[in-house]
Enzyme design. Structure first.
Site, PDB file in Angstrom:
ATOM      1  N   HIS A  94       6.279   4.270   5.916  1.00 10.34           N
ATOM      2  CA  HIS A  94       6.759   4.153   4.541  1.00 10.34           C
ATOM      3  C   HIS A  94       5.816   3.338   3.661  1.00 10.34           C
ATOM      4  O   HIS A  94       5.934   3.375   2.439  1.00 10.34           O
ATOM      5  CB  HIS A  94       8.154   3.495   4.562  1.00 10.34           C
ATOM      6  N   SER A 137       8.737   3.380  -3.065  1.00 11.74           N
ATOM      7  CA  SER A 137      10.117   3.320  -2.591  1.00 11.74           C
ATOM      8  C   SER A 137      11.081   3.236  -3.781  1.00 11.74           C
ATOM      9  O   SER A 137      11.009   4.064  -4.694  1.00 11.74           O
ATOM     10  CB  SER A 137      10.282   2.141  -1.621  1.00 11.74           C
ATOM     11  N   ASP A 148       7.461   8.857   7.998  1.00 14.28           N
ATOM     12  CA  ASP A 148       8.233   7.823   7.311  1.00 14.28           C
ATOM     13  C   ASP A 148       9.641   7.748   7.892  1.00 14.28           C
ATOM     14  O   ASP A 148      10.368   8.737   7.895  1.00 14.28           O
ATOM     15  CB  ASP A 148       8.284   8.174   5.818  1.00 14.28           C
TER      16      ASP A 148
END
Length: 316
Positions: free
Chosen positions: A294, A139, A266
């Site tokens: 995610h 991320s 995601d």
């Protein structure tokens, strides 16, 4: 496998709640044999039968992974990945960024990317001159490892962006989410998730989503026990680092081999945005994991592990 995973979860929960523990998890060494190869793969979960894919350690030039968490997370989120890498004889180190996990830095004092990334940069700086690592960033941790690539390219053999903010020179980590969240200016004016640690009359210092938002954006395919772990362990996100523009050069950042792992279902960093990131800043290799949210270290840990092992063995 289920019993082992339950034990690991309990250990991770204990570590997350114990502020006296070390700031990183270090892997140990064992040995397996076998081989892997691929340039681009689309994977479901090939480990549902509980078997590990063996590897040839001789094929791996760099045997240490350094795992960098994303926004709000900590070293604790990698507990499954650490175990799987250790089982095939590799070493895994998971670090807490500043103000994350069990690091006790006040997020209101984190005003730059350098502040936030300091634990990682210090770790790389302390490596012996002849040692390299494989960096994995999840991320917004993608921007952190990009920053590290610029500062210490000779310490990093490969960089893996796991559904991550693989931004260009002059871009901010926030820019990867702009299509979903709007411009940074509008977000700063209208978001209800901002924290004002230095007072309402000062700029916001952090960001914290509510539990329902977190579950919907991050964990739409994750096991309930991992969601429970995350909800009691996630911390507010320092705002300044994700709003800072990165300075990345071909002479430093551009010399390290980069790979991107796409997460197909995601909700946080959509597949379209991930495709845009790899189109605008092409990596050497692209891997996809089906049926994951995610956070594949929770929802598809074995598939993620297989990809990491493949990348470790690649000579390109």
């Amino acid at each position: 496998m289920a019993a082992q995973e339950e034990l690991l979860l309990r250990q991770a929960l204990s570590t997350a709640s114990n502020r006296q523990h070390s700031q990183r998890f270090d892997g140990s060494m064992s040995r397996r044999t076998g081989s892997l190869s691929s340039r681009r793969r689309t994977l479901s979960d090939p480990f549902s039968n509980g078997k590990q894919v063996p590897i040839y350690l001789e094929n791996i030039e760099t045997r240490k992974f350094v795992l960098v968490h994303g926004e709000g997370f900590g070293a604790w989120c990698w507990y499954k990945t650490i175990s799987l890498l250790e089982e095939v004889g590799l070493t895994a180190v998971a670090l807490d960024l500043a103000g994350s996990g069990i690091d006790n830095t006040d997020i209101n004092s984190i005003t730059t990317m350098a502040d936030y990334a300091k634990p990682l940069i210090d770790y790389l700086h302390g490596l012996p001159d002849d040692e390299k690592v494989i960096l994995v960033g999840h991320s917004c941790g993608g921007a952190i490892i990009s920053y590290a690539l610029e500062l210490h390219p000779k310490k990093i053999s490969k960089a893996v962006f796991l559904s991550a903010t693989m931004v260009l020179d002059g871009q901010r980590p926030f820019d990867a989410f702009a299509e979903q969240l709007g411009s940074a200016e509008i977000f700063m004016q209208e978001s209800q998730s901002l924290l004002y640690g230095n007072g309402k009359d000062k700029p916001p210092t952090g960001l914290m989503l509510d539990k329902q938002q977190i579950k919907g954006l991050y964990f739409n395919h994750s096991p309930s026990k991992d969601i429970a772990l995350a909800l009691v362990s996630m911390r507010p996100i320092p705002l300044a680092p994700i709003m800072e523009k990165l300075s990345l050069t071909p002479e430093n950042y551009g010399t390290v081999r980069r790979y991107f792992v796409q997460t197909i279902e995601d909700n946080m960093l959509s597949p379209d945005i991930q495709e845009k990131l790899v189109r605008e800043n092409p990596p050497l290799g692209i891997f996809k994991i089906k049926g994951t949210d995610h956070c594949p270290f929770f929802s598809k840990p074995q598939s993620l592990n297989k990809i990491l092992l493949e990348i470790a063995q690649l000579s390109w």
